[in-house]
Scaffold this motif. Structure first.
Motif, PDB file in Angstrom:
ATOM      1  N   THR A  69       0.818  -1.203   0.000  1.00  0.00           N
ATOM      2  CA  THR A  69       0.000   0.000   0.000  1.00  0.00           C
ATOM      3  C   THR A  69       0.853   1.255   0.000  1.00  0.00           C
ATOM      4  N   VAL A  70       1.894   1.269   0.795  1.00  0.00           N
ATOM      5  CA  VAL A  70       2.800   2.423   0.815  1.00  0.00           C
ATOM      6  C   VAL A  70       3.536   2.536  -0.522  1.00  0.00           C
ATOM      7  N   ASN A  71       3.933   1.403  -1.092  1.00  0.00           N
ATOM      8  CA  ASN A  71       4.536   1.422  -2.432  1.00  0.00           C
ATOM      9  C   ASN A  71       3.627   2.154  -3.418  1.00  0.00           C
ATOM     10  N   ALA A  72       2.347   1.789  -3.395  1.00  0.00           N
ATOM     11  CA  ALA A  72       1.398   2.385  -4.328  1.00  0.00           C
ATOM     12  C   ALA A  72       1.233   3.875  -4.069  1.00  0.00           C
ATOM     13  N   MET A  73       1.121   4.254  -2.803  1.00  0.00           N
ATOM     14  CA  MET A  73       0.929   5.676  -2.501  1.00  0.00           C
ATOM     15  C   MET A  73       2.165   6.484  -2.876  1.00  0.00           C
ATOM     16  N   LYS A  74       3.346   5.939  -2.649  1.00  0.00           N
ATOM     17  CA  LYS A  74       4.576   6.617  -3.062  1.00  0.00           C
ATOM     18  C   LYS A  74       4.623   6.817  -4.577  1.00  0.00           C
ATOM     19  N   SER A  75       3.996   5.900  -5.312  1.00  0.00           N
ATOM     20  CA  SER A  75       4.085   5.886  -6.770  1.00  0.00           C
ATOM     21  C   SER A  75       2.951   6.634  -7.456  1.00  0.00           C
ATOM     22  N   ALA A  76       2.022   7.177  -6.668  1.00  0.00           N
ATOM     23  CA  ALA A  76       0.855   7.853  -7.231  1.00  0.00           C
ATOM     24  C   ALA A  76       1.257   9.140  -7.940  1.00  0.00           C
ATOM     25  N   PHE A  77       0.461   9.499  -8.945  1.00  0.00           N
ATOM     26  CA  PHE A  77       0.674  10.757  -9.667  1.00  0.00           C
ATOM     27  C   PHE A  77      -0.051  11.881  -8.926  1.00  0.00           C
ATOM     28  N   LEU A  78       0.383  12.111  -7.712  1.00  0.00           N
ATOM     29  CA  LEU A  78      -0.219  13.090  -6.816  1.00  0.00           C
ATOM     30  C   LEU A  78       0.926  13.898  -6.217  1.00  0.00           C
ATOM     31  N   PRO A  79       0.739  15.193  -5.945  1.00  0.00           N
ATOM     32  CA  PRO A  79       1.824  15.984  -5.346  1.00  0.00           C
ATOM     33  C   PRO A  79       2.379  15.330  -4.088  1.00  0.00           C
ATOM     34  N   PHE A  80       3.664  15.525  -3.852  1.00  0.00           N
ATOM     35  CA  PHE A  80       4.368  14.851  -2.766  1.00  0.00           C
ATOM     36  C   PHE A  80       3.719  15.082  -1.411  1.00  0.00           C
ATOM     37  N   ASP A  81       3.346  16.328  -1.114  1.00  0.00           N
ATOM     38  CA  ASP A  81       2.784  16.604   0.208  1.00  0.00           C
ATOM     39  C   ASP A  81       1.458  15.887   0.415  1.00  0.00           C
ATOM     40  N   GLU A  82       0.681  15.735  -0.647  1.00  0.00           N
ATOM     41  CA  GLU A  82      -0.589  15.031  -0.529  1.00  0.00           C
ATOM     42  C   GLU A  82      -0.372  13.528  -0.357  1.00  0.00           C
ATOM     43  N   ARG A  83       0.629  12.991  -1.045  1.00  0.00           N
ATOM     44  CA  ARG A  83       0.967  11.576  -0.859  1.00  0.00           C
ATOM     45  C   ARG A  83       1.422  11.328   0.575  1.00  0.00           C
ATOM     46  N   LEU A  84       2.297  12.182   1.050  1.00  0.00           N
ATOM     47  CA  LEU A  84       2.847  12.017   2.394  1.00  0.00           C
ATOM     48  C   LEU A  84       1.757  12.091   3.452  1.00  0.00           C
ATOM     49  N   ALA A  85       0.802  13.000   3.268  1.00  0.00           N
ATOM     50  CA  ALA A  85      -0.286  13.130   4.239  1.00  0.00           C
ATOM     51  C   ALA A  85      -1.115  11.852   4.299  1.00  0.00           C
ATOM     52  N   LEU A  86      -1.416  11.260   3.156  1.00  0.00           N
ATOM     53  CA  LEU A  86      -2.195  10.024   3.153  1.00  0.00           C
ATOM     54  C   LEU A  86      -1.400   8.872   3.777  1.00  0.00           C
ATOM     55  N   ILE A  87      -0.105   8.815   3.518  1.00  0.00           N
ATOM     56  CA  ILE A  87       0.724   7.756   4.106  1.00  0.00           C
ATOM     57  C   ILE A  87       0.784   7.890   5.624  1.00  0.00           C
ATOM     58  N   ASN A  88       1.092   9.098   6.109  1.00  0.00           N
ATOM     59  CA  ASN A  88       1.320   9.295   7.541  1.00  0.00           C
ATOM     60  C   ASN A  88       0.041   9.401   8.358  1.00  0.00           C
ATOM     61  N   ASP A  89      -0.999   9.976   7.771  1.00  0.00           N
ATOM     62  CA  ASP A  89      -2.209  10.249   8.548  1.00  0.00           C
ATOM     63  C   ASP A  89      -3.298   9.198   8.378  1.00  0.00           C
ATOM     64  N   VAL A  90      -3.269   8.462   7.266  1.00  0.00           N
ATOM     65  CA  VAL A  90      -4.348   7.517   6.981  1.00  0.00           C
ATOM     66  C   VAL A  90      -3.854   6.074   6.924  1.00  0.00           C
ATOM     67  N   ILE A  91      -2.801   5.833   6.143  1.00  0.00           N
ATOM     68  CA  ILE A  91      -2.386   4.449   5.889  1.00  0.00           C
ATOM     69  C   ILE A  91      -1.620   3.846   7.069  1.00  0.00           C
ATOM     70  N   LYS A  92      -0.535   4.479   7.478  1.00  0.00           N
ATOM     71  CA  LYS A  92       0.317   3.880   8.517  1.00  0.00           C
ATOM     72  C   LYS A  92      -0.412   3.675   9.844  1.00  0.00           C
ATOM     73  N   PRO A  93      -1.226   4.628  10.311  1.00  0.00           N
ATOM     74  CA  PRO A  93      -1.940   4.376  11.583  1.00  0.00           C
ATOM     75  C   PRO A  93      -2.853   3.169  11.539  1.00  0.00           C
ATOM     76  N   ALA A  94      -3.469   2.906  10.388  1.00  0.00           N
ATOM     77  CA  ALA A  94      -4.408   1.791  10.278  1.00  0.00           C
ATOM     78  C   ALA A  94      -3.708   0.445  10.230  1.00  0.00           C
ATOM     79  N   TYR A  95      -2.436   0.432   9.853  1.00  0.00           N
ATOM     80  CA  TYR A  95      -1.702  -0.839   9.720  1.00  0.00           C
ATOM     81  C   TYR A  95      -0.852  -1.146  10.954  1.00  0.00           C
ATOM     82  N   ARG A  96      -0.959  -0.359  11.980  1.00  0.00           N
ATOM     83  CA  ARG A  96      -0.239  -0.667  13.220  1.00  0.00           C
ATOM     84  C   ARG A  96      -0.880  -1.851  13.885  1.00  0.00           C
ATOM     85  N   ARG A  97      -0.046  -2.755  14.366  1.00  0.00           N
ATOM     86  CA  ARG A  97      -0.568  -3.975  15.002  1.00  0.00           C
ATOM     87  C   ARG A  97      -1.214  -3.662  16.352  1.00  0.00           C
TER      88      ARG A  97
END
Length: 362
Positions: free
Chosen positions: A334-362
């Motif tokens: 999922t992080v691979n895909a978000m890093k590779s998206a055709f979206l501005p860097f700050d918007e990608r980073l926000a989705l990774i840090n604020d949405v994706i990573k918190p949900a995948y914490r064990r």
């Protein structure tokens, strides 16, 4: 082991999904009735009239092991999406279906040139799809959900409109279009036929992906990258042909495979679709397993949800069953895909840090 319900509850990112390959069967029936399009015959020899049977027909027709036969199913979905209303409806439903599956970011592609039979212009096609996407995003937001959706405009590689579609993508890039793509049968239609379009996009600092290495081998991937400058590879399955694994399990990468891995070229892999078209023998034998082990930048995608009878959650679950992947592996995809998206860097980073990573914490 992760269950399908577990996976549905996780935020996911989808980079390779075709709008005309993801219609709801019921919507195909409705639109066919509206425009007078004749659907395929069912087991009784009469045109199919119910959604369940039509969905099965699409899956069976696509499950042939032939990319050419697989592509023939699109004759029906394209035929019923030739008006503003039809395009807006399927675009809105696409967003709603993806959000229901836990997708938080999606790039959905289609070929505007295939929706002009009823007199729409290219710009009107893009506007109709964007209206549907906006309506779908608004509905998801109103229900308390989150999804970001962008268009990828595709040119058909056997046609001669790639420059026109590339210019269309640039014209709409601040209004919902993230990039450009070429698609269609690879054999006999190399990406270099569209070199002018790719050079134009590079001059315009625009993003593009290229379907390559699905039904054709390493030359298609090499041309897409080294001649055309693709940011990502659509499928890219055949890069495995440049990798040799000896009896001890040690892998040796050829020059092209090493380049793809070293430069972190994203691979838009679509397991179910690749099995259907014969690009992979089975999910368990899909090159994704070896490429993941070697830490290529692998992403997981649906390609065509209608033809595959699949969702992104089901794609992930199939990989969990085949390879034993766990939460950490799905987060990596999922992080691979978000890093590779055709979206501005700050918007990608926000989705990774604020949405994706918190949900995948064990």
């Amino acid at each position: 082991m992760l269950t399908l319900d577990d996976i549905r509850g996780l935020p996911k990112v989808l980079l390779h999904d075709h709008l005309d390959g993801g219609l709801r069967p019921g919507t195909v029936l409705d639109l066919a009735a509206e425009c007078g399009h004749q659907l395929p015959d069912g087991p009784d020899g009469k045109p199919i009239g119910d959604a369940s049977t039509l969905g099965e027909w699409f899956r069976d027709a696509a499950d042939s092991g032939s990319l050419v036969r697989y592509l023939e199913t699109f004759a029906h979905t394209v035929a019923v999406t030739q008006t503003t209303g039809a395009l807006t409806r399927v675009a809105r439903e696409c967003v709603e279906d993806l959000a229901a599956d836990g997708v938080v970011y999606a790039e959905v592609r289609y070929a505007p040139e295939q929706h002009l039979e009823q007199g729409l212009t290219l710009h009107e096609v893009v506007a109709a799809v964007q209206e549907g996407f906006d309506a779908g995003v608004a509905a998801v937001s109103a229900a308390g959900g989150l999804i970001v959706v962008r268009q990828l405009l595709t040119a058909m590689r056997h046609q001669a409109r790639s420059q026109e579609i590339a210019e269309l993508a640039v014209a709409w890039r601040d209004r919902g279009v993230a990039g450009f793509d070429i698609a269609g049968a690879e054999a006999g239609n190399p990406p270099t036929r569209h070199l002018d379009a790719f050079e134009y996009l590079q001059r315009e600092n625009a993003h593009f992906t290229i379907h390559a290495g699905e039904a054709f081998g390493l030359p298609s991937i090499w041309e897409a990258l080294q001649w055309c400058g693709a940011d990502r590879l659509g499928h890219g399955v055949r890069i495995v042909d440049d990798i040799t694994v000896d009896e001890s399990g040690e892998a040796r990468l050829g020059r092209l495979a090493a380049y793809v891995r070293d430069t972190r070229v994203p691979l838009e892999m679509c397991p179910t679709s690749n099995v259907q078209t014969g690009a992979a023998a089975s999910i368990a034998e899909h090159p994704l397993g070896e490429l993941t082990k070697l830490r290529f930048r692998v992403t997981v995608n649906t390609d065509n949800r209608l033809m595959g009878g699949t969702t992104l959650s089901e794609e992930f679950f199939a990989l969990v069953l085949a390879f034993g992947y766990d939460l950490d592996d799905l987060r990596w995809f999922t992080v691979n895909a978000m890093k590779s998206a055709f979206l501005p860097f700050d918007e990608r980073l926000a989705l990774i840090n604020d949405v994706i990573k918190p949900a995948y914490r064990r």
